[in-house]
Write an enzyme that holds these catalytic residues in place. Sequence first.
Site, short mmCIF file in Angstrom:
data_model
loop_
_atom_site.label_atom_id
_atom_site.label_comp_id
_atom_site.label_asym_id
_atom_site.label_seq_id
_atom_site.Cartn_x
_atom_site.Cartn_y
_atom_site.Cartn_z
N CYS A 169 31.00 -73.05 -23.87
CA CYS A 169 29.72 -72.35 -23.68
C CYS A 169 29.80 -71.34 -22.53
O CYS A 169 28.82 -71.13 -21.80
CB CYS A 169 28.56 -73.31 -23.45
SG CYS A 169 28.32 -74.47 -24.78
N HIS B 247 27.57 -70.93 -17.47
CA HIS B 247 27.34 -71.53 -18.79
C HIS B 247 26.26 -70.71 -19.50
O HIS B 247 25.38 -70.14 -18.84
CB HIS B 247 26.83 -72.96 -18.55
CG HIS B 247 26.66 -73.81 -19.76
ND1 HIS B 247 25.55 -73.75 -20.56
CD2 HIS B 247 27.47 -74.76 -20.30
CE1 HIS B 247 25.67 -74.65 -21.55
NE2 HIS B 247 26.83 -75.26 -21.41
N LYS C 87 25.06 -86.11 -17.70
CA LYS C 87 26.35 -85.82 -17.05
C LYS C 87 26.53 -86.68 -15.80
O LYS C 87 27.60 -86.75 -15.24
CB LYS C 87 26.45 -84.35 -16.68
CG LYS C 87 26.48 -83.44 -17.91
CD LYS C 87 26.87 -82.05 -17.53
CE LYS C 87 26.43 -81.02 -18.56
NZ LYS C 87 27.26 -81.00 -19.76
N GLN D 259 27.24 -79.71 -13.07
CA GLN D 259 28.58 -80.27 -12.85
C GLN D 259 28.77 -80.74 -11.42
O GLN D 259 29.84 -81.26 -11.08
CB GLN D 259 29.66 -79.22 -13.20
CG GLN D 259 29.65 -78.76 -14.63
CD GLN D 259 29.99 -79.89 -15.63
OE1 GLN D 259 30.55 -80.92 -15.28
NE2 GLN D 259 29.64 -79.67 -16.88
N ASP E 223 22.49 -74.23 -10.46
CA ASP E 223 22.79 -75.05 -11.63
C ASP E 223 23.72 -76.17 -11.15
O ASP E 223 24.90 -75.95 -10.91
CB ASP E 223 23.45 -74.17 -12.70
CG ASP E 223 23.99 -74.99 -13.87
OD1 ASP E 223 24.04 -76.23 -13.76
OD2 ASP E 223 24.38 -74.37 -14.88
N1 7TS Z 1 25.20 -75.76 -16.80
C1 7TS Z 1 26.46 -76.22 -16.70
C2 7TS Z 1 27.32 -75.83 -15.54
C3 7TS Z 1 26.94 -77.10 -17.69
O1 7TS Z 1 28.18 -77.57 -17.60
C4 7TS Z 1 26.10 -77.44 -18.79
C5 7TS Z 1 26.60 -78.27 -19.93
C6 7TS Z 1 24.79 -76.95 -18.80
C7 7TS Z 1 24.39 -76.09 -17.80
C8 7TS Z 1 23.82 -77.31 -19.86
O2 7TS Z 1 23.48 -78.66 -19.72
P1 7TS Z 1 22.54 -79.39 -20.79
O3 7TS Z 1 22.62 -80.84 -20.41
O4 7TS Z 1 21.18 -78.84 -20.64
O5 7TS Z 1 23.14 -79.11 -22.13
N2 7TS Z 1 27.98 -78.23 -20.10
C9 7TS Z 1 28.70 -78.70 -21.14
C10 7TS Z 1 30.08 -78.64 -21.20
O6 7TS Z 1 30.81 -78.20 -20.33
N3 7TS Z 1 30.50 -79.19 -22.35
O7 7TS Z 1 29.43 -79.59 -23.05
C11 7TS Z 1 28.29 -79.29 -22.31
#
Ligand code: 7TS
Length: 413
Positions: A371, A130, A233, A210, A207
């Site tokens: 992303c 990401h 999430k 997910q 990370d």
């Molecule tokens: N890493 C992964 C693997 C992610 O899926 C996401 C967000 C992030 C980092 C960033 O997370 P945040 O909460 O700091 O924004 N992924 C997604 C997505 O797949 N669709 O919208 C956000």
Amino acid sequence: MIAEQTTTGLLDVELIRKQFPILHQHVNGNPLIYLDNAATSQKPLAVIDAIDDYYERYNSNIHRGAHHLAQLATEAYENARKTVAQHINAEEREINFVRGTTEAVNLVASSYGRKFVGTGDEIIISGLEHHSNIVPWQMLCEEKGAVLKVIPVNEAGEIIFEAYLKLLSPKTKIVSIAYISNALGTINPVKEVIAEAHKVGAVVFIDGAQALPHKKVDVKELDCDFLGFSGHKVFASTGIGILYGKAALLEQMPPYMGGGEMIKTVTFEKTTYNDLPYKFEAGTPNIEGGIALGAAINFINEIGLHKIEHYEHKLLEYGTEKLLEIEELRIVGTAANKSSVLSFLVKDVHPYDLGVLLDQQGIAIRTGHHCCQPLMDRFGIEGTCRASLAFYNTHSEIDALAKAVKRAVIMLK
Ligand code: 7TS
């Protein structure tokens, strides 16, 4: 009744769905089918009630007030930290509340990275990342004159492990990799990635954005040095997340932000910093978010992550089968080890157009690059349609998705 017999017991999806008020509504005249869980997940009553309770009974700033409400709020926030620590098998002082995965990566890149990465050093990420696990490392490399190396990805969307081994060298200072890819659902062999990085003396950031909603993550078993994830999430609020770090590393790292709470003493001449984890928690935090995260983790543990994982796996297999029945549809991301994501494309159909038509039928998916622009470039595509699952999704929702895709494709061709 929607119930699934799993090897670890029965997952009563109907009962679970009752806990998520938002799922029981119509969108564009159709029952909502929410399949955008990788972007953000929905919240159970246990989380909504915990937030209500905080604001109705004991809203107050934490760690500083001597009064009753401040004590209640501090206790609830610190209990949430304890819940997170137990959940991932860490110590409480290793659990830093942050805004989300993005802030967790930035904190490590800024604090650990600035101190321990120098000119000519190398940082390894994977081709699946990401943007939030790419850009902070690029910024660090630019500032320090370090080099960013990328583990290539095969046609199935898996990292090529032999290529990773070749990238590793004594110059490698940090390896940062997703446990599960948000765009394709690939589960990376992170335990092996970590073990190999440690052989050359590098630290590893996982990370977990997910991973945490779908599987048990044990930081001791993985032996990761850092782990980041986002509350929203994992069925809690936005604006809260966790950075786990091994205490010995966090102790060596300079603060990321200065301000209240992260200090022991302040004079104009010199400031001394607070102990872990407060050293990295400057300012008034997202108190309700922390409490919500604790409630969300308790909620999924009551259901059981092994049951969740097993159920979602069956749902993913079913969804893959159903979608592949559609003419000219291909799944992007066919890793042997996969979780909860169905990324797909239909020949001559733009993902966005398909997404709009599905929305008209009450079905929420995400379309685009998710992303992960470099990953899309790897496959020579602009983006995909992505249906991402949670344990409250059902087989009949998958049937409805497949039917709606078929209908939309006829309209678009
Ligand atoms: N890493 C992964 C693997 C992610 O899926 C996401 C967000 C992030 C980092 C960033 O997370 P945040 O909460 O700091 O924004 N992924 C997604 C997505 O797949 N669709 O919208 C956000």
